[in-house]
Design a protein around this motif. Sequence first.
Motif, short mmCIF file in Angstrom:
data_model
loop_
_atom_site.label_atom_id
_atom_site.label_comp_id
_atom_site.label_asym_id
_atom_site.label_seq_id
_atom_site.Cartn_x
_atom_site.Cartn_y
_atom_site.Cartn_z
N SER A 71 0.83 -1.21 0.00
CA SER A 71 0.00 0.00 0.00
C SER A 71 0.86 1.26 0.00
O SER A 71 0.49 2.27 -0.57
N ARG A 72 2.02 1.20 0.67
CA ARG A 72 2.92 2.37 0.74
C ARG A 72 4.31 2.01 0.22
O ARG A 72 5.29 2.00 0.99
N PRO A 73 4.43 1.74 -1.08
CA PRO A 73 5.75 1.38 -1.62
C PRO A 73 6.77 2.51 -1.47
O PRO A 73 7.98 2.25 -1.39
N ASP A 74 6.29 3.75 -1.39
CA ASP A 74 7.20 4.90 -1.27
C ASP A 74 8.08 4.80 -0.03
O ASP A 74 9.21 5.29 -0.02
N LEU A 75 7.58 4.12 1.01
CA LEU A 75 8.34 4.02 2.27
C LEU A 75 9.45 2.96 2.20
O LEU A 75 10.27 2.86 3.11
N VAL A 88 12.67 -1.58 -9.60
CA VAL A 88 11.62 -1.53 -8.57
C VAL A 88 10.32 -1.15 -9.25
O VAL A 88 10.24 -0.13 -9.95
N GLN A 89 9.30 -1.99 -9.04
CA GLN A 89 7.99 -1.77 -9.66
C GLN A 89 6.96 -1.48 -8.58
O GLN A 89 6.88 -2.20 -7.58
N ILE A 90 6.16 -0.43 -8.80
CA ILE A 90 5.10 -0.08 -7.85
C ILE A 90 3.75 -0.16 -8.57
O ILE A 90 3.67 0.02 -9.78
N HIS A 91 2.70 -0.39 -7.81
CA HIS A 91 1.35 -0.42 -8.38
C HIS A 91 0.79 0.99 -8.52
O HIS A 91 0.92 1.80 -7.59
N GLN A 100 6.12 11.06 -7.60
CA GLN A 100 7.30 11.20 -6.72
C GLN A 100 7.99 9.88 -6.47
O GLN A 100 9.21 9.81 -6.39
N THR A 101 7.21 8.81 -6.35
CA THR A 101 7.82 7.51 -6.04
C THR A 101 8.61 6.98 -7.25
O THR A 101 9.73 6.48 -7.09
N LEU A 102 8.04 7.13 -8.45
CA LEU A 102 8.79 6.71 -9.65
C LEU A 102 10.06 7.55 -9.78
O LEU A 102 11.13 7.02 -10.14
N SER A 103 9.95 8.83 -9.48
CA SER A 103 11.14 9.71 -9.56
C SER A 103 12.20 9.27 -8.54
O SER A 103 13.40 9.28 -8.84
#
Length: 225
Positions: A71-75, A88-91, A100-103
Amino acid sequence: MKFHILPSLLAADFGELFNEIKRVESAGADALHLDIMDAHFVPNLSFGPDVVALAKKAAPTLFRNVHLMLSRPDLYVDSFVDAGADAVQIHVEADCDIWQTLSAIRARGVRSGLVMRPQTEIAMIKPYLSLCDEVLFMTVNPGYGGQSFMTEVLPKIAALRDYVKGGNRNALDIMVDGGINFETGVQCAAHGANMFVAGSFLFKQDDMGSAVMQMRDGCAAVERK
Ligand code: DX5
Ligand code: ZN
């Protein structure tokens, strides 16, 4: 276009993880796919950064493709990159700022990927394509290995491939994950996928190496031009 086969470690014998990772390396796979689950974004729990570090120790040159079902891949981006993730792949459905997370993933010098559940429309990911090296279409509901492939995802794969074709995103890698075997992999390739995650199908093979080669050649032969 390059065609890549990625065995998913979720289907390995967990009592033999080190040897199973070596087996993937010996099979000539293009990368190892590692499924990270938090029992919140998906109903299952899997493993964390320590297993990514184990993969690096067992097979240092085998590329580590890390699929975050969190739920919080950014962390957790930094923990997984520190452990040895090469991608690294995020949903896109995650509860964080996707841009921001992809960056942040790219800023760590690794490949970035955006993943969609089978029901998600590709309009959701289009705004982020300039920040993605790869897009992953889930072809089962994420959470468990060994489920049946969902054919309804195929037209979306074709639509994204046709959308990026000819433009400056021509090189976008399109990956599929869930219920992939030789037949369903070939169907995805014919619709525009070029990277194929397979768990149960590859780990149950006596000769993983020839299955990897057969799958890669069979998929490349039907490339969507
Ligand atoms: C499912 C995972 C997959 C899983 C695929 O949520 O993302 O990577 O390991 O397993 P198979 O190939 O058995 O469907
Ligand atoms: Zn996966």
